[in-house]
Design an enzyme around this catalytic site. Structure first.
Site, PDB file in Angstrom:
ATOM      1  N   GLU A  47       0.880  -1.229  -0.168  1.00 13.88           N
ATOM      2  CA  GLU A  47       0.178  -0.012  -0.229  1.00 13.88           C
ATOM      3  C   GLU A  47       0.840   1.176  -0.027  1.00 13.88           C
ATOM      4  OE1 GLU A  47      -2.533   2.882   0.127  1.00 13.88           O
ATOM      5  OE2 GLU A  47      -1.331   2.714   2.050  1.00 13.88           O
ATOM      6  N   SER A  48       1.005   1.822  -0.843  1.00 21.20           N
ATOM      7  CA  SER A  48       1.785   3.228  -1.360  1.00 21.20           C
ATOM      8  C   SER A  48       1.853   4.169  -0.173  1.00 21.20           C
ATOM      9  CB  SER A  48       1.605   3.817  -2.586  1.00 21.20           C
ATOM     10  OG  SER A  48       0.346   4.431  -2.728  1.00 21.20           O
ATOM     11  N   CYS A  75       4.523  -1.995  -8.468  1.00 19.59           N
ATOM     12  CA  CYS A  75       3.198  -1.570  -8.159  1.00 19.59           C
ATOM     13  C   CYS A  75       3.224  -0.457  -7.043  1.00 19.59           C
ATOM     14  CB  CYS A  75       2.498  -2.881  -7.305  1.00 19.59           C
ATOM     15  SG  CYS A  75       0.685  -2.363  -7.140  1.00 19.59           S
ATOM     16  N   ARG A 101      -2.936   6.207  -9.048  1.00 20.05           N
ATOM     17  CA  ARG A 101      -3.091   5.032  -7.945  1.00 20.05           C
ATOM     18  C   ARG A 101      -4.496   4.240  -8.505  1.00 20.05           C
ATOM     19  NH1 ARG A 101      -2.479   7.673  -2.284  1.00 20.05           N
ATOM     20  NH2 ARG A 101      -3.125   5.517  -1.656  1.00 20.05           N
ATOM     21  N   ILE A 129      -2.805  -6.224  -8.958  1.00 23.27           N
ATOM     22  CA  ILE A 129      -3.569  -5.943  -7.669  1.00 23.27           C
ATOM     23  C   ILE A 129      -3.632  -4.532  -7.439  1.00 23.27           C
ATOM     24  CG2 ILE A 129      -3.977  -6.825  -5.399  1.00 23.27           C
ATOM     25  CD1 ILE A 129      -1.837  -9.261  -6.168  1.00 23.27           C
ATOM     26  N   ARG A 130      -5.160  -4.059  -7.237  1.00 21.00           N
ATOM     27  CA  ARG A 130      -5.112  -2.620  -7.045  1.00 21.00           C
ATOM     28  C   ARG A 130      -4.084  -1.933  -7.793  1.00 21.00           C
ATOM     29  NH1 ARG A 130      -5.114  -1.202  -1.687  1.00 21.00           N
ATOM     30  NH2 ARG A 130      -6.112   0.575  -2.024  1.00 21.00           N
ATOM     31  N   HIS A 165       2.954  -7.331 -10.514  1.00 22.80           N
ATOM     32  CA  HIS A 165       3.586  -7.917  -9.400  1.00 22.80           C
ATOM     33  C   HIS A 165       4.429  -9.494  -9.981  1.00 22.80           C
ATOM     34  CE1 HIS A 165       2.382  -6.037  -5.908  1.00 22.80           C
ATOM     35  NE2 HIS A 165       1.250  -5.806  -6.463  1.00 22.80           N
ATOM     36  N   GLU A 167       7.110 -10.730  -9.097  1.00 18.77           N
ATOM     37  CA  GLU A 167       7.500 -11.608  -8.034  1.00 18.77           C
ATOM     38  C   GLU A 167       6.188 -12.766  -7.818  1.00 18.77           C
ATOM     39  OE1 GLU A 167       5.050  -8.580  -5.958  1.00 18.77           O
ATOM     40  OE2 GLU A 167       6.393  -8.658  -7.527  1.00 18.77           O
TER      41      GLU A 167
END
Length: 191
Positions: A47-48, A75, A101, A129-130, A165, A167
Site C-alpha cells: 500500500e503506497s 506496484c 493510483r 492487484i489494485r 507484480h 514476483e
C-alpha cells in the site's frame, strides 16, 4: 551481485527468490546503513501510503532521494519512484512519470494479463492487484509495456518501474532484466 529488497512491507521473500533464481544474492533491507552493501534495490508492492509512512519513519526517503543506486519498483514501489502522483507531488522523484493510483479498480478487480515487455519477452505474466498505471511519461522515459492504452512498465536510465507484480509468478525474467541490463552496467561505471 547483491540486490536488496526494501523490507518494510510487500512480497519481500518472493522478490529475494527471483533474485536468487537469477543467480545473484538477495538481501532484505531494513536499515538505511544496508544500502551501502548492495548494488541495486527493489521497492516492492503493498500500500503506497503505508510504504511512504514507513520510509519516512525509518529514514529511507532522504537516503533514497540522494542515492544513485539502480532501483526497480513494482506496484506501490512504482508509485513512490514517480515524480508525480496524480493529484499530489511525487515522493522519491526517480522516474519522470505521472502515476494514477489504483487505476485498474479495487481489490476485486485484480487480474492477470500476458504482457509484451520491450527488451524482455513477449509473454510476461502480469499480476495486477489494485494496480496503478502511468498516465504520462516525460523526458527520456522509455515505455516498455501497455495494457490497452494504459502504460504499465517503464525504464529511465537506472530506474525500472512496473504496475504489476512479477514476483507473484514463477517467471523471474523481469527481475533478471533489472539485474543484468540495469544494475550490471552501473558496476562498470564505478571502476
Amino acid at each position: 551481485m547483491k540486490i536488496g529488497v526494501l523490507a518494510l512491507q510487500g512480497a519481500v521473500r518472493e522478490h529475494i527468490h527471483h533474485i536468487e533464481l537469477s543467480g545473484h544474492e538477495g538481501v532484505a533491507i531494513k536499515r538505511i546503513e544496508q544500502l551501502e552493501e548492495i548494488d541495486g534495490l527493489i521497492l516492492p508492492g503493498g500500500e503506497s501510503t503505508t510504504l511512504r509512512r514507513l520510509m519516512n519513519l525509518y529514514g529511507f526517503k532522504e537516503a533514497l532521494q540522494q542515492s544513485t543506486l539502480p532501483m526497480f519498483g513494482t506496484c506501490a514501489g512504482l508509485i513512490v519512484m514517480a515524480k508525480q502522483i496524480s493529484g499530489e507531488d511525487g515522493y522519491l522523484d526517480k522516474l519522470d512519470i505521472t502515476v494514477q493510483r489504483n487505476s485498474f479498480g479495487r481489490q476485486v478487480d485484480s487480474f492477470e494479463s500476458e504482457l509484451d515487455v520491450k527488451g524482455i519477452a513477449e509473454d510476461i505474466e502480469g499480476v495486477f492487484i489494485r494496480a496503478p498505471h502511468i498516465e504520462a511519461t516525460h523526458g527520456d522515459v522509455d515505455v516498455l509495456s501497455t495494457v490497452g492504452d494504459k502504460i504499465v512498465a517503464v525504464q529511465e536510465g537506472r530506474y525500472l518501474g512496473v504496475s504489476f507484480h512479477p514476483e507473484l509468478t514463477d517467471d523471474y525474467r523481469v527481475t533478471q532484466y533489472f539485474i543484468e541490463a540495469i544494475v550490471k552496467p552501473t558496476l562498470t561505471e564505478k571502476v
